[in-house]
Design a protein around this motif. Structure first.
Motif: not given
Lengths: 423, 60, 350
Positions: C295-297, C289, C299-300, B34, B37-38, C293
């Protein structure tokens, strides 16, 4: 490496009480063959049928095609690594039965989606569709394997392969040792004149179960490009386990009878110096891995002092990228390169013909567009299954079919006579 | 595949994962995957906000 | 020899002898037999074909009323039962060339007969009509009439007889831009080795396929201010809800969809699968994801890297998709994004 290939011609197949070859007719003992094919517990049963060019027969669910061969002299066993130890082959003498093929057909026990599934593959033995597959003109022994209850795809696949390759060996063994119809010797002898050195870069698909190629019995998904002697391919060092798209998979039959290798040997010492074969995997997963494979393959060709390279692939868009990168790297280091490729272009042929291309691709040989449709006529008899995998309609019925489902229709090893052209 | 993206004329190209998982890395444990990915997504956002004159490959 | 091939010929007011530019508004008409350049054409046909009727019209009048005039003229010749229609040659005359192309297209569509015209390669009609009908390249002016008519007659006879044609270069017509499958005497392997040897020896060679070139687009302006922008995510990797409810095709897809991610922090495993027929889907099916993606987006998004993630993702299958379909789908997706106020999209590619 020096290999003598003894060829026996087969024009007819017939069931009989004893397996033997008489006047180009191969008589087959059904019970004996059946017992040989059903030894593995993943196989419940096998249906065996014979069909010849011109028969009103359609074969569906085609997986692999194999030519009967066995070793007569020299080290190793035919199909090394699959049948027995991975002993280096390509020397001594080998017997082959020309004009026939063992065709394996089956439906896999566990349904799978996505890429890694066996897709419909059709051959018609007569009629308008028969011009599109090389297996419309061989005498065919069609095996339809039935999986045992509870068998998984990987075990069933492996069991079918071992069974059909063992049959291929067995049939050749019943014939070999007598005076062959013809005999050829294959050896990369030094050329007397200064001829252009040509290397063959031989790409194969390997992505997982049902989309694999085996080198001495092992998947090639982790190999760097490597060298192989052309004679090794004639003894079954490369075996197909790839059933993804019918039009551009390379069956074991064509790994044994690779048309490019045949052509380069035919011209060796005449118009060219056959300098060797680089074998590698296409379908690499990242740009870096693709570039690494391309660079490595080109570098090996350079080590072989190549003036020119013939490049062939297996599979669709993914492999096309590897091919184009390889071609580009070869040209960059000064090796002229010709690629043999299928085309897309849409049914009307007005769309882009290639998934990927580079400006260096100046010499392209086309094996035709797999986006075109042809009409499969209604037919009396179907072998290999009952209904088309994709439409579930009875396979005796007429249908319009895209060439991507016709077995080896746009084969990139260059076995066929089809090409696409502007009009 | 950055070479294909370049060949077909994409302008903002981010070098990410592999063909079957462009924004995944199954070799890492989920937490690190993750995080990775971020980072790929942050580079992608930066690419959207970048003024470019020609085709550009953004490294992660 | 059976009956003669029946040909209808189209010409403009000038070649019909009505007059020049001052008569360019001449109305359409049908005349029996060959007229003007039709006589040269008839001579080239010899005994094999007969021009049974000539249709004509002023260039200006035709182009201003193209659909109606073409329909009317073709309706008038239905009773002539033509086996073939030939228009022109129009040389470098733009309006005449366009009229020739149009009349051929309509004749081919309505009467199902082969149609051919002749124009100079630089005539705009060449590019417009070569994809649909046979266009024989001619010289620039009527001084080249004889040189133009002979190959037109030759190709016309072949077409009317339904003979299989060779390449455009062999048969003397402009390529349509399309490709077809043909069978040739030598295997691809043999052709490949021979082509390579010619290249290596520095001899002339002819590739069987010229590398295509793609359109180039000027890079879009950057997203002005990510802190206030709605950003979307999409894929050509075929991520769809499990069961593929919209039946997006695994290859050569014609469909695309958006799937809601409203209130979702991640794309849950098991809820999605790949409909794509070109890659090993196990990794993306285990964790969607890895393809989209979300999940990552999320969070951002929460961290303020950008204002808002658009509440659905875009999906189609980019496998064996013709460029034309891809262009159409891309345009439709872009329109949707504009309507929805999306300022940027991150698209994953397999």
């Amino acid at each position: 490496m020096r290999l003598q290939l003894d060829t026996f011609s087969v024009r007819r197949l017939e069931f009989s009480d004893r397996t033997r070859l008489v006047d180009a007719t191969l008589y087959l003992n059904l019970a004996e063959i059946s017992a040989l094919l059903t030894q593995h517990p993943a196989i419940a049963d096998v249906e065996i049928a014979i069909t010849h060019p011109g028969d009103e027969v359609r074969i569906v669910h085609l997986l692999d095609a194999v030519e009967p061969r066995c070793k007569l002299e020299g080290r190793g066993r035919i199909f090394p690594g699959v049948l027995g130890d991975p002993t280096t082959v390509g020397s001594g003498s080998t017997c082959r039965l020309d004009g026939m093929a063992i065709l394996t057909t089956a439906e896999f026990p566990v349904p799978v989606g996505g890429l890694l599934q066996a897709r419909e593959a059709v051959v018609d033995m007569s009629g308008p569709a028969a011009t599109y597959s090389i297996f419309s003109s061989t005498a065919n022994l069609v095996l339809h394997f039935v999986p045992a209850p509870g068998a998984n795809n990987a075990d069933f696949d492996s069991a079918m392969r071992v069974a059909s390759l063992r049959l291929a060996e067995y049939l050749a063994q019943q014939v070999g040792g007598r005076e062959p119809d013809r005999s050829e010797v294959y050896e990369l002898t030094p050329t007397e004149r200064d001829l252009p050195r040509i290397v063959y870069i031989y790409q194969a698909q390997s992505q997982g179960t049902l989309a694999d190629t085996l080198l001495y019995g092992t998947q090639i998904n982790n190999i760097v490009p490597t060298l192989i002697h052309p004679n090794e391919t004639m003894d079954g060092a490369i075996v197909s386990a790839n059933f993804v798209y019918a039009c551009f998979k390379n069956p074991t039959y064509l790994h044994l009878n690779n048309p490019v290798i045949k052509e380069l040997y035919a011209e060796h010492s005449k118009s060219l110096d056959f300098a060797g074969v680089v074998f590698y995997r296409g379908h690499n997963y990242t740009q870096a891995e693709k570039q690494r494979a391309a660079n490595y393959a080109a570098k090996l060709a350079e080590f072989l002092k190549a003036d020119g390279v013939v490049l062939t692939g297996e599979g669709g868009g993914n492999s096309a990228i590897d091919m184009m990168l390889t071609l580009q790297e070869c040209e960059r280091i000064g090796i002229k390169t010709t690629v043999i490729t299928y085309e897309l272009g849409g049914p009307e042929g007005k769309d882009f013909p290639l998934v990927d291309s580079v400006p260096e691709a100046e010499t392209i040989v086309s094996t035709g567009s797999c986006d075109k449709t042809i009409l499969l006529p209604e037919i009396a008899k179907v072998l290999g299954g009952v209904a088309y995998l994709d439409t579930a309609q009875p396979a005796t019925q007429a249908r319009e079919i895209m060439l991507d489902k016709v077995y080896c229709s746009t084969n990139q090893l260059g076995a066929g006579y089809m090409m696409a052209q502007a009009y | 595949m950055t070479s294909v993206a370049t060949a077909v004329g994409a302008n903002r190209i981010v070098r990410a994962g592999r063909i079957p998982h462009p924004t995944g890395d199954p070799t890492q444990d989920p937490e690190h995957e993750l995080e990775w990915r971020k980072r790929v997504m942050q580079v992608s956002l930066d690419a959207l906000a970048a003024r470019i004159e020609k085709q550009t490959i953004f490294e992660t | 020899m059976s009956e003669k091939i029946r040909v209808v010929h189209y010409i403009n007011q000038f070649f019909a002898g009505i007059g020049g530019e001052d008569k360019a508004d001449a109305r359409p008409e049908r005349r029996a037999g060959a007229v003007g350049p039709g006589r040269a054409l008839q001579a080239a046909f010899g005994q094999d074909a007969e021009i049974v009727a000539t249709i004509l019209c002023g260039d200006t009048y035709f182009n201003e009323n193209a659909d109606r005039v073409a329909d009317d003229l073709i309706a008038q010749i239905a009773d002539d039962k033509p086996d073939l229609i030939i228009a022109g040659p129009a040389f470098d005359s733009g309006r005449y060339g366009m009229a020739c192309g149009k009349i051929c297209v309509v004749a081919h569509e309505k009467l199902g007969i082969p149609a051919l015209t002749g124009v100079a390669p630089e005539n705009p009609a060449a590019e417009v009509y070569a994809p649909y009908i046979y266009v024989v390249p001619t010289g620039g002016t009527a001084a080249k009439m004889r040189e133009a008519v002979a190959p037109m007659a030759r190709l016309g006879l072949k077409l009317a007889r339904g003979e299989t044609l060779g390449t455009p270069a062999q048969e003397g017509y402009l390529p349509s831009g399309k490709r077809r499958n043909v069978f040739v005497p030598e295997t691809a392997a043999k052709r490949g080795v021979q082509m390579l040897l010619r290249k290596v020896r520095g001899e002339p060679y002819e590739t069987e396929l010229r590398v295509p070139t793609y359109d180039r687009v000027t890079p879009a302006n950057p997203v002005n201010d990510l802190k206030h922008a709605t950003i979307a995510v999409g894929t050509e990797g075929g991520t769809v809800p499990t069961g593929n409810p919209d039946h997006i095709e695994s290859v050569r897809a014609t469909r695309w969809q958006t799937y809601s991610i409203l209130g979702m922090d991640t794309l849950a495993a098991g809820g999605y699968e790949s409909a794509h027929g070109g890659y090993d889907a196990r990794f993306a099916n285990a964790d969607p994801n890895r393809m989209v993606p979300v999940d990552a987006l999320r969070v951002l998004e929460k961290g303020g890297a950008f204002a808002e993630l658009y509440d659905a993702f875009f999906s189609t299958v980019g496998c064996g998709m013709p460029i034309a379909t891809g262009t159409e789908i891309g345009r439709a997706m872009a329109n949707r994004m504009k309507q929805e106020g999306i300022e940027g999209i991150i698209i994953t590619a397999t």
